[in-house]
Design a protein around this motif. Structure first.
Motif, PDB file in Angstrom:
ATOM      1  N   SER A   1      -0.968  -1.631   1.412  1.00 31.16           N
ATOM      2  CA  SER A   1      -0.053  -0.640   0.831  1.00 31.16           C
ATOM      3  C   SER A   1      -0.812   0.519   0.209  1.00 31.16           C
ATOM      4  CB  SER A   1       0.825  -1.313  -0.227  1.00 31.16           C
ATOM      5  OG  SER A   1       1.667  -2.290   0.342  1.00 31.16           O
ATOM      6  N   ILE A   2      -1.937   0.210  -0.436  1.00 33.55           N
ATOM      7  CA  ILE A   2      -2.749   1.242  -1.068  1.00 33.55           C
ATOM      8  C   ILE A   2      -3.319   2.198  -0.011  1.00 33.55           C
ATOM      9  CG2 ILE A   2      -4.921   1.652  -2.301  1.00 33.55           C
ATOM     10  CD1 ILE A   2      -4.327  -0.946  -3.886  1.00 33.55           C
ATOM     11  N   LYS A   3      -3.870   1.642   1.055  1.00 38.18           N
ATOM     12  CA  LYS A   3      -4.456   2.468   2.111  1.00 38.18           C
ATOM     13  C   LYS A   3      -3.412   3.383   2.748  1.00 38.18           C
ATOM     14  CE  LYS A   3      -7.600   0.764   4.821  1.00 38.18           C
ATOM     15  NZ  LYS A   3      -8.341  -0.094   5.787  1.00 38.18           N
ATOM     16  N   LYS A   4      -2.202   2.876   2.896  1.00 38.70           N
ATOM     17  CA  LYS A   4      -1.117   3.676   3.472  1.00 38.70           C
ATOM     18  C   LYS A   4      -0.658   4.752   2.491  1.00 38.70           C
ATOM     19  CE  LYS A   4       3.527   3.272   5.462  1.00 38.70           C
ATOM     20  NZ  LYS A   4       4.629   2.334   5.820  1.00 38.70           N
ATOM     21  N   ALA A   5      -0.537   4.383   1.208  1.00 40.86           N
ATOM     22  CA  ALA A   5      -0.004   5.307   0.201  1.00 40.86           C
ATOM     23  C   ALA A   5      -0.871   6.543   0.022  1.00 40.86           C
ATOM     24  CB  ALA A   5       0.160   4.585  -1.134  1.00 40.86           C
ATOM     25  N   ILE A   6      -2.187   6.371   0.058  1.00 42.14           N
ATOM     26  CA  ILE A   6      -3.059   7.517  -0.229  1.00 42.14           C
ATOM     27  C   ILE A   6      -3.099   8.525   0.921  1.00 42.14           C
ATOM     28  CG2 ILE A   6      -4.462   6.136  -1.795  1.00 42.14           C
ATOM     29  CD1 ILE A   6      -6.658   6.124   0.359  1.00 42.14           C
ATOM     30  N   GLN A   7      -2.536   8.146   2.051  1.00 43.38           N
ATOM     31  CA  GLN A   7      -2.452   9.095   3.161  1.00 43.38           C
ATOM     32  C   GLN A   7      -1.107   9.814   3.179  1.00 43.38           C
ATOM     33  OE1 GLN A   7      -5.226   9.708   4.545  1.00 43.38           O
ATOM     34  NE2 GLN A   7      -6.227   7.893   3.672  1.00 43.38           N
ATOM     35  N   GLY A   8      -0.252   9.491   2.213  1.00 38.50           N
ATOM     36  CA  GLY A   8       1.062  10.102   2.145  1.00 38.50           C
ATOM     37  C   GLY A   8       1.154  11.167   1.072  1.00 38.50           C
ATOM     38  N   GLU A   9       2.356  11.353   0.538  1.00 37.63           N
ATOM     39  CA  GLU A   9       2.578  12.383  -0.473  1.00 37.63           C
ATOM     40  C   GLU A   9       1.890  12.031  -1.787  1.00 37.63           C
ATOM     41  OE1 GLU A   9       6.623  12.531  -2.155  1.00 37.63           O
ATOM     42  OE2 GLU A   9       7.085  10.870  -0.811  1.00 37.63           O
ATOM     43  N   LEU A  10       1.664  13.037  -2.603  1.00 34.91           N
ATOM     44  CA  LEU A  10       1.006  12.834  -3.893  1.00 34.91           C
ATOM     45  C   LEU A  10       1.990  12.203  -4.873  1.00 34.91           C
ATOM     46  CD1 LEU A  10      -1.014  16.153  -4.249  1.00 34.91           C
ATOM     47  CD2 LEU A  10      -1.813  13.926  -3.424  1.00 34.91           C
ATOM     48  N   LYS A  11       1.743  10.954  -5.199  1.00 35.24           N
ATOM     49  CA  LYS A  11       2.577  10.213  -6.135  1.00 35.24           C
ATOM     50  C   LYS A  11       1.676   9.317  -6.972  1.00 35.24           C
ATOM     51  CE  LYS A  11       6.532   8.508  -4.737  1.00 35.24           C
ATOM     52  NZ  LYS A  11       7.549   7.734  -3.972  1.00 35.24           N
ATOM     53  N   SER A  12       2.172   8.858  -8.097  1.00 39.55           N
ATOM     54  CA  SER A  12       1.473   7.837  -8.887  1.00 39.55           C
ATOM     55  C   SER A  12       2.238   6.536  -8.704  1.00 39.55           C
ATOM     56  CB  SER A  12       1.413   8.237 -10.362  1.00 39.55           C
ATOM     57  OG  SER A  12       2.692   8.590 -10.845  1.00 39.55           O
ATOM     58  N   TYR A  13       1.523   5.446  -8.531  1.00 39.44           N
ATOM     59  CA  TYR A  13       2.151   4.196  -8.127  1.00 39.44           C
ATOM     60  C   TYR A  13       1.988   3.073  -9.152  1.00 39.44           C
ATOM     61  CZ  TYR A  13       2.809   6.139  -3.447  1.00 39.44           C
ATOM     62  OH  TYR A  13       3.200   6.906  -2.394  1.00 39.44           O
ATOM     63  N   TRP A  14       3.097   2.362  -9.346  1.00 40.66           N
ATOM     64  CA  TRP A  14       3.115   1.149 -10.146  1.00 40.66           C
ATOM     65  C   TRP A  14       2.813  -0.029  -9.232  1.00 40.66           C
ATOM     66  CZ3 TRP A  14       4.227   1.099 -15.458  1.00 40.66           C
ATOM     67  CH2 TRP A  14       4.645   2.321 -15.998  1.00 40.66           C
ATOM     68  N   LEU A  15       2.022  -0.972  -9.744  1.00 41.74           N
ATOM     69  CA  LEU A  15       1.691  -2.183  -9.007  1.00 41.74           C
ATOM     70  C   LEU A  15       2.359  -3.375  -9.687  1.00 41.74           C
ATOM     71  CD1 LEU A  15      -2.153  -1.629  -8.478  1.00 41.74           C
ATOM     72  CD2 LEU A  15      -0.230  -0.582  -7.269  1.00 41.74           C
ATOM     73  N   ARG A  16       2.858  -4.301  -8.890  1.00 42.25           N
ATOM     74  CA  ARG A  16       3.470  -5.519  -9.433  1.00 42.25           C
ATOM     75  C   ARG A  16       2.370  -6.520  -9.770  1.00 42.25           C
ATOM     76  NH1 ARG A  16       7.225  -4.037  -5.270  1.00 42.25           N
ATOM     77  NH2 ARG A  16       9.329  -3.712  -6.124  1.00 42.25           N
ATOM     78  N   ARG A  17       2.236  -6.812 -11.064  1.00 37.47           N
ATOM     79  CA  ARG A  17       1.154  -7.687 -11.526  1.00 37.47           C
ATOM     80  C   ARG A  17       1.683  -9.077 -11.875  1.00 37.47           C
ATOM     81  NH1 ARG A  17      -2.463  -5.921 -16.623  1.00 37.47           N
ATOM     82  NH2 ARG A  17      -0.412  -6.095 -17.614  1.00 37.47           N
ATOM     83  N   TYR A  18       0.994 -10.086 -11.375  1.00 39.52           N
ATOM     84  CA  TYR A  18       1.359 -11.481 -11.617  1.00 39.52           C
ATOM     85  C   TYR A  18       0.247 -12.130 -12.443  1.00 39.52           C
ATOM     86  CZ  TYR A  18       5.094 -10.788  -8.284  1.00 39.52           C
ATOM     87  OH  TYR A  18       6.223 -10.318  -7.661  1.00 39.52           O
TER      88      TYR A  18
END
Length: 251
Positions: A93-110
């Motif tokens: 998901s990270i690799k895909k996200a950084i090639q897309g629009e400029l956004k800041s992302y929340w990660l689900r932490r367990y």
């Protein structure tokens, strides 16, 4: 093509650092900002081709993370702690996200507490803002710091695993460190402390919230213990603040 720098803060993390670095091979650059480790942390990190930069923490996690940002050379920043692991799904998901629009992302932490199966209360899953474009990224707050980005928010698929404590000795070491840091933060903010309100009633409410409202009771014995220690954590940081204020003539 966009690139990403992973930033890890470390001090004497030889038990964790290898697994952490191995989990973030999706990063183009891995920076370990080391606060004077005396164990094999630096050696292990360098053997895994991470770049180690020595820089004093001085009790301020935010300034340490900001320093990490200043040393990053990539377009995106991923903040990860040495006791956290990026799952394979999250890495994709990270690799895909950084090639897309400029956004800041929340990660689900367990959160995982070694040898204890607890999923409610203080160790319930949460979301943390950790992936963002480097431009405009900053961090504020000395304790439980806040990650700040000017870009719109999103949530990534996949899990970020957090191995909270390996043993009770480590638990109490962090307990003391974090309560002291919190008390010092409050003192700098000129926060007042009421013996009745903050040292007696606030901890009681903290226990009720974690044990009943947030489901700690569902985790059995460990749920009860963690709820009690959360109550003690709340009490201890205010006791420390109370006497800091008293020593400075604020009471």
């Amino acid at each position: 093509m966009s690139t990403i720098t992973a930033i890890i803060l470390a001090r004497n993390e030889e038990q964790h650092i290898a697994d952490c670095i191995k989990s973030i091979q999706c990063a183009d650059e891995i920076l370990v900002i080391d606060d004077g480790s005396t164990d094999r942390t630096v050696e292990i990190a360098e053997n895994l081709e991470a770049k180690v930069i020595h820089h004093a923490l001085n009790g301020d996690w935010s300034q340490q993370r900001r320093f990490g940002i200043s040393q990053a050379s990539c377009d995106w920043i991923l903040f990860i702690d040495s006791d956290e692991r990026v799952s394979p799904e999250l890495a994709k998901s990270i690799k895909k996200a950084i090639q897309g629009e400029l956004k800041s992302y929340w990660l689900r932490r367990y959160n995982l507490f070694h040898h204890n199966q607890a999923t409610h209360g203080v160790v319930r899953p949460d979301k943390v803002l950790r992936l963002m474009p480097r431009e405009g990224a900053t961090v504020e707050g000395a304790v439980h710091e806040a990650f700040i980005s000017p870009y719109p928010n999103g949530i990534l698929e996949g899990k970020l695993y957090h191995y909270t404590y390996d043993n009770w000795h480590q638990f109490f070491e962090k307990f003391n460190k974090y309560t002291t840091a919190a008390a010092n933060k409050y003192r700098k903010q000129n926060k007042q402390c009421s013996f009745l309100g903050d040292i007696i009633f606030r901890p009681m409410w903290a226990f009720f919230k974690i044990y009943i409202l947030q489901g700690g009771i569902l985790d059995g014995k460990i749920g009860f213990l963690l709820s009690v220690y959360h109550m003690m954590y709340t009490m201890t940081k205010y006791v420390k603040l109370y006497y800091l204020n008293k020593s400075n003539g604020r009471l």
